[in-house]
Scaffold this active site. Structure first.
Site, short mmCIF file in Angstrom:
data_model
loop_
_atom_site.label_atom_id
_atom_site.label_comp_id
_atom_site.label_asym_id
_atom_site.label_seq_id
_atom_site.Cartn_x
_atom_site.Cartn_y
_atom_site.Cartn_z
N ARG A 120 -1.00 -1.38 26.82
CA ARG A 120 -1.03 -0.13 26.20
C ARG A 120 -0.58 0.97 27.21
NH1 ARG A 120 -3.13 0.77 21.12
NH2 ARG A 120 -4.31 -1.04 20.39
N ARG B 37 -8.48 4.25 4.84
CA ARG B 37 -9.02 4.60 6.04
C ARG B 37 -9.24 6.17 6.21
NH1 ARG B 37 -5.99 0.45 10.21
NH2 ARG B 37 -7.21 -1.61 9.65
N ARG C 286 -2.28 9.89 16.67
CA ARG C 286 -2.21 8.57 17.24
C ARG C 286 -0.53 8.63 17.47
NH1 ARG C 286 -3.74 5.45 12.12
NH2 ARG C 286 -2.92 3.74 13.22
#
Length: 223
Positions: A95, A167, A178
């Protein structure tokens, strides 16, 4: 299977909601490599009470991010398992640039390397539309979209029959956070692998079949 005679070590990259989960399934099915997601890896290590799994659990229980050295150790532990000998598909790792560099060094110890990085690209507005129409199964993790990937029975998971949910963070505001995090932290990894001549880009806004056809071409040409 497509890669019977060569090792295929793959990283699948892309912003959230680009369709990585769907394409991962197709890669695993067609190229016979294990799909290694960091979430699954953490859960397995914690469930099996491995030393690194217990260490990771300490941080998670304290509400802290698991440090790179623990995550990298877990990845190394997983990649040394027998099912990864002919290759693997990494999803959710690396990441950050430090994680990518650590992965390179780890693989070099075993005379291995990443030989295909697939970068799925898509417009932020379209991704936001996708995320707000996503529905997931809380039981088995299967993912659907009420516009493009509907379940056979409305609101019910095809795999296990559980009721689907939306969600809490699948809304435009949370999704922008995000996307920003992806742009700042993860996207620079693409440049890291472009310098190694292993990066291939795919337009994620095509049909599922068209996206996979482009991915398949990249993987078949990997050296």
């Amino acid at each position: 299977m497509e890669n019977e005679n060569k090792e295929l070590n793959i990283i699948l990259m892309g912003p959230p909601a680009a369709g990585k989960g769907t394409q991962s399934e197709l890669i695993v099915k067609n190229f016979a490599v294990p799909h290694i997601s960091t979430g699954d890896m953490f859960r397995a290590a914690i469930s099996n009470k491995t030393p690194l799994g217990l260490k990771a659990q300490e941080y998670i229980n304290a509400g802290l991010l698991v440090p790179d050295e623990v995550t990298i150790g877990l990845v190394e532990e997983r990649l040394c398992q027998d099912d990864c000998k002919k290759g693997f598909l990494l999803d959710g790792f690396p990441r950050t640039i430090p994680q990518a560099e650590a992965l390179d060094n780890m693989l070099a110890k075993f005379n291995r390397r990443i030989n295909a990085v697939v970068l799925m690209t898509a417009d932020d507005e379209v991704l936001t539309e996708r995320i707000t129409s996503r529905r997931v199964c809380p039981e088995c993790g299967a993912s659907y979209n009420i516009n493009t990937k509907k379940p056979k029975v409305d609101g019910i998971c095809d795999v296990c029959g559980h009721e689907l949910i939306q969600r809490k963070d699948d809304n435009a505001e949370a999704f922008k956070v995000r996307l920003d995090a992806y742009a700042k932290q993860t996207f620079p990894i693409a440049e890291h692998y472009a310098k190694q001549n292993v990066l291939g880009k795919v337009d994620a806004l095509q049909s599922i079949e068209e996206v996979f056809a482009d991915i398949k071409k990249i993987l078949l040409e990997a050296k």
